[in-house]
Design an enzyme around this catalytic site. Structure first.
Site, mmCIF file in Angstrom:
data_model
loop_
_atom_site.group_PDB
_atom_site.id
_atom_site.type_symbol
_atom_site.label_atom_id
_atom_site.label_comp_id
_atom_site.label_asym_id
_atom_site.label_seq_id
_atom_site.Cartn_x
_atom_site.Cartn_y
_atom_site.Cartn_z
ATOM 1 N N ASP A 170 -0.462 4.326 0.699
ATOM 2 C CA ASP A 170 -0.942 5.347 1.641
ATOM 3 C C ASP A 170 -0.231 5.158 2.967
ATOM 4 O O ASP A 170 0.370 4.108 3.222
ATOM 5 C CB ASP A 170 -2.465 5.261 1.833
ATOM 6 C CG ASP A 170 -2.924 3.938 2.439
ATOM 7 O OD1 ASP A 170 -2.368 2.881 2.073
ATOM 8 O OD2 ASP A 170 -3.821 3.945 3.298
ATOM 9 N N ASP B 144 4.255 -6.227 4.319
ATOM 10 C CA ASP B 144 3.600 -5.095 5.005
ATOM 11 C C ASP B 144 3.457 -5.398 6.492
ATOM 12 O O ASP B 144 2.449 -5.100 7.101
ATOM 13 C CB ASP B 144 2.226 -4.833 4.361
ATOM 14 C CG ASP B 144 1.508 -3.649 4.989
ATOM 15 O OD1 ASP B 144 2.193 -2.780 5.558
ATOM 16 O OD2 ASP B 144 0.259 -3.608 4.932
ATOM 17 N N HIS C 221 0.835 -1.213 0.000
ATOM 18 C CA HIS C 221 0.000 0.000 0.000
ATOM 19 C C HIS C 221 0.860 1.250 0.000
ATOM 20 O O HIS C 221 1.914 1.299 0.616
ATOM 21 C CB HIS C 221 -1.009 0.007 1.149
ATOM 22 C CG HIS C 221 -0.435 0.028 2.530
ATOM 23 N ND1 HIS C 221 -0.183 1.195 3.213
ATOM 24 C CD2 HIS C 221 -0.076 -0.973 3.366
ATOM 25 C CE1 HIS C 221 0.291 0.907 4.410
ATOM 26 N NE2 HIS C 221 0.376 -0.398 4.528
ATOM 27 N N THR D 36 -11.893 27.247 27.724
ATOM 28 C CA THR D 36 -13.054 26.906 28.556
ATOM 29 C C THR D 36 -14.290 26.712 27.679
ATOM 30 O O THR D 36 -15.217 27.508 27.664
ATOM 31 C CB THR D 36 -13.310 28.011 29.599
ATOM 32 O OG1 THR D 36 -13.311 29.261 28.922
ATOM 33 C CG2 THR D 36 -12.256 27.999 30.680
ATOM 34 N N ASP E 88 6.225 1.225 6.775
ATOM 35 C CA ASP E 88 4.806 0.898 6.556
ATOM 36 C C ASP E 88 4.195 1.869 5.566
ATOM 37 O O ASP E 88 3.678 2.903 5.952
ATOM 38 C CB ASP E 88 4.071 0.941 7.899
ATOM 39 C CG ASP E 88 2.600 0.593 7.786
ATOM 40 O OD1 ASP E 88 2.207 0.007 6.762
ATOM 41 O OD2 ASP E 88 1.844 0.914 8.723
ATOM 42 N N HIS F 143 -19.717 28.390 26.095
ATOM 43 C CA HIS F 143 -18.863 28.917 27.167
ATOM 44 C C HIS F 143 -19.173 28.099 28.429
ATOM 45 O O HIS F 143 -20.327 28.037 28.865
ATOM 46 C CB HIS F 143 -19.233 30.400 27.365
ATOM 47 C CG HIS F 143 -18.343 31.144 28.297
ATOM 48 N ND1 HIS F 143 -18.070 30.736 29.578
ATOM 49 C CD2 HIS F 143 -17.675 32.313 28.128
ATOM 50 C CE1 HIS F 143 -17.267 31.609 30.160
ATOM 51 N NE2 HIS F 143 -17.004 32.583 29.281
ATOM 52 N N ARG G 199 -9.310 -5.518 17.770
ATOM 53 C CA ARG G 199 -8.541 -6.468 16.961
ATOM 54 C C ARG G 199 -9.184 -7.832 17.155
ATOM 55 O O ARG G 199 -9.362 -8.289 18.297
ATOM 56 C CB ARG G 199 -7.084 -6.493 17.415
ATOM 57 C CG ARG G 199 -6.356 -5.191 17.208
ATOM 58 C CD ARG G 199 -6.048 -4.900 15.765
ATOM 59 N NE ARG G 199 -5.540 -3.538 15.591
ATOM 60 C CZ ARG G 199 -5.022 -3.070 14.463
ATOM 61 N NH1 ARG G 199 -4.944 -3.815 13.384
ATOM 62 N NH2 ARG G 199 -4.594 -1.831 14.388
ATOM 63 N N HIS H 133 3.044 3.578 12.502
ATOM 64 C CA HIS H 133 1.886 4.318 13.041
ATOM 65 C C HIS H 133 2.272 5.272 14.175
ATOM 66 O O HIS H 133 1.412 5.937 14.723
ATOM 67 C CB HIS H 133 0.783 3.374 13.560
ATOM 68 C CG HIS H 133 0.148 2.556 12.489
ATOM 69 N ND1 HIS H 133 -1.117 2.021 12.609
ATOM 70 C CD2 HIS H 133 0.584 2.182 11.277
ATOM 71 C CE1 HIS H 133 -1.407 1.345 11.516
ATOM 72 N NE2 HIS H 133 -0.374 1.422 10.695
ATOM 73 N N GLU I 274 -5.204 1.336 2.375
ATOM 74 C CA GLU I 274 -5.043 0.265 3.354
ATOM 75 C C GLU I 274 -5.198 0.766 4.779
ATOM 76 O O GLU I 274 -5.801 0.121 5.616
ATOM 77 C CB GLU I 274 -3.678 -0.415 3.181
ATOM 78 C CG GLU I 274 -3.573 -1.760 3.902
ATOM 79 C CD GLU I 274 -3.145 -1.681 5.348
ATOM 80 O OE1 GLU I 274 -3.251 -2.687 6.050
ATOM 81 O OE2 GLU I 274 -2.709 -0.599 5.801
ATOM 82 N N GLU I 275 -4.650 1.952 5.037
ATOM 83 C CA GLU I 275 -4.716 2.473 6.410
ATOM 84 C C GLU I 275 -6.117 2.966 6.751
ATOM 85 O O GLU I 275 -6.377 3.403 7.863
ATOM 86 C CB GLU I 275 -3.702 3.615 6.601
ATOM 87 C CG GLU I 275 -2.250 3.211 6.383
ATOM 88 C CD GLU I 275 -1.691 2.256 7.440
ATOM 89 O OE1 GLU I 275 -2.468 1.746 8.259
ATOM 90 O OE2 GLU I 275 -0.477 2.017 7.414
#
Ligand SMILES: NCC(=O)N[C@@H](Cc1c[nH]cn1)C(=O)O
Ligand SMILES: [Zn+2]
Ligand SMILES: [Zn+2]
Length: 481
Positions: free
Chosen positions: A107, A203, A105, A338, A140, A236, A351, A453, A174-175
């Protein structure tokens, strides 16, 4: 299957000779910030596809195609956002040779100097004292993708025939869940990919820092977001604090009940889907080279939740994990603002491992989050949704491709590789296996401490150059099998 040692020294020598050119090629690739998750950078992802197309053309690839995948499906801010193309190319078309498809990949993950990088993440820095290349994508996955091109260049320079026909398939999402690629593979299985005998993906990473590995398993990844909407605009906190329901408060309450500090997932029903650990599998972890110290070195800390190798490996490879990634919309700058954010989006992923059913998992997640939200009795609105998913993959490493890769690895590194699984995900692996009906080999280039990453992502020059040799050697051994 066993092989006689092949005379690959001229190839390895040529790769050494071409080192300066290979470093330059990677530098050019790193300079393109092809971050797939940042919609504003989508044109740069396309630039990266064009860069690869030009490189393939110069190297003599043929039938180069930029496959259009159409518009990116929701959730997405720009409803007309185009997906980046899949870059396809062929090198060689000899019916007497086997055909290897290599996937990678182009990307990368987001990276900002302010995140804590020591150098500009998109201006590759070569630390010559340590011989390390730093930059987003070095390991990567631009290093390995460029590595395949380097292998072809070395063959061209030597006027060596490639021992196999090569098909490349490079994607730019891919990412971000490999959106659109699954459909393309299904469509091209009997067309562009019709003669493919095996698939090789570079990869992932070695487990540690000194021993090469070949990988036969990955965890899957289901990525979710929780959107909490409250007031009509940011408010606020002095004027509205204590008298309006705050979206961030609701979100934090819900997100804090997904996983505990020991890593235990708090969503009921997930554990029941995990495949039981057999004695045979348990014994496999004994022989793997790894240590708590290596984990600490890779994480740059002493924060391991487990105090022994086997538990670490099991929790990385064969048990699920839930990570909280961040909150969009909340105040995250320096100083003290704030503000009561009106809308916040919490991101987390799970995962997955055998035998978790992805759709059942989604339902368990949605039910749990919705139940927690109901308990809040909040006037704010909360919605939970899946952003993308990708299945786990476990294969049998006793085949020609793994044997060829083991032989090449041993030739280059003078050591037999470990056979490992990995905690990360490459969602498309299983799609290649199913749609093409071939084996898939994961042949990593980088080390376990490369910081993929993370900040200061790197690739040791020895891994880059020896990685090219290993990829090339693998093609030769596989071609002979
Ligand atoms: N090198 C593989 C890799 O980093 N894969 C990603 C894939 C992914 C899944 N969801 C988002 N990205 C990973 O995080 O494992
Ligand atoms: Zn990757
Ligand atoms: Zn990645």
């Amino acid at each position: 299957m066993s092989y006689d040692k092949l005379p690959l020294e001229p190839l390895f020598k040529k790769i050494d000779e071409l080192k300066p050119k290979f470093i330059e090629r990677l530098r050019k690739a790193i300079a393109i910030p092809s971050v797939s998750s940042d919609e504003t950078l989508r044109p740069r992802v396309v630039d990266m596809a064009n860069f690869l197309k030009n490189e393939l053309t110069t190297l003599g690839f043929h039938d180069i195609q930029m496959k259009d995948l159409g518009i990116q499906p929701p959730p997405v801010a720009d409803p007309n956002l185009k997906l980046p193309p899949i870059v396809l190319g062929r090198f060689g078309n000899d019916a007497s040779k086997k055909t290897v498809l290599v996937y990678g990949h182009y990307d990368v993950q987001p990276a900002l100097k302010e995140d804590g990088w020591a150098t500009d993440p998109f201006d590759m820095y070569h630390d010559e004292a340590k011989d390390i290349l730093f930059g987003r994508g070095t390991t990567d996955d631009k290093g390995p993708v460029i590595g395949w091109l380097n292998v072809i260049e070395a063959h061209n320079e030597l006027k060596w025939e490639l021992p196999v026909n090569l098909v490349v398939c490079f994607e730019g999402m891919e990412e971000s869940g490999s959106l659109g690629l699954e459909g393309l593979i299904a469509k091209e299985a009997k067309q562009y990919f019709s003669k493919v005998d095996t698939v090789c993906i570079s990869d992932n990473y070695w487990l540690g820092t000194s021993k090469p590995v070949l990988t036969y398993g990955l965890r899957g990844c289901n990525y979710y977001q929780i959107i909490v909407n409250g007031p009509g605009a940011d408010l606020h906190s002095g004027i509205f604090g204590g008298i309006v329901a705050e979206p961030m408060t609701d979100l934090i309450k819900v997100m804090s009940q997904l996983v505990d500090s020991t890593g235990k997932i708090l969503i009921p029903g997930i554990d029941d889907m995990i495949a039981p650990l057999t004695d045979k599998e348990d014994a496999l972890y004994d022989d793997i080279d790894f240590s708590v110290e290596e984990l600490n070195a890779a994480s740059g800390s002493k924060t391991s939740l487990h105090d022994n190798k086997k538990d670490i490996l099991k929790h990385r490879w064969r048990y699920p994990s839930l990570s909280l990634h961040g909150i969009e919309g909340g105040f995250s700058g320096a100083g003290a603002k704030t503000v009561i954010p009106a809308k916040v989006i919490g991101k987390f992923s799970i995962r997955t491992v055998p035998d978790i059913d992805s759709a059942k998992l989604d339902q368990l997640v949605f039910d749990h989050v919705n139940k927690l939200n109901a308990q809040l009795n909040s006037p704010n609105t909360l919605k939970v949704e899946l952003i993308h998913d990708g299945n786990y993959w476990v294969s049998n490493p006793f085949n020609e491709a793994f044997t060829a890769a083991a032989k090449a690895t041993e030739d280059v590194w003078n050591i037999k590789p470990d056979f490992t699984r990995e905690g990360g995900s490459i969602p498309i692996t299983i799609t290649f296996e199913k749609e093409l009906g071939t084996d898939v080999l994961l042949l990593p280039m980088g080390r376990g401490d490369d910081g993929a990453h993370s900040i200061n992502e790197k690739l040791n020059l020895s891994n880059y150059i020896n990685g090219c040799k290993t990829l090339g050697g693998y093609l030769h051994y596989y071609g002979k099998s």
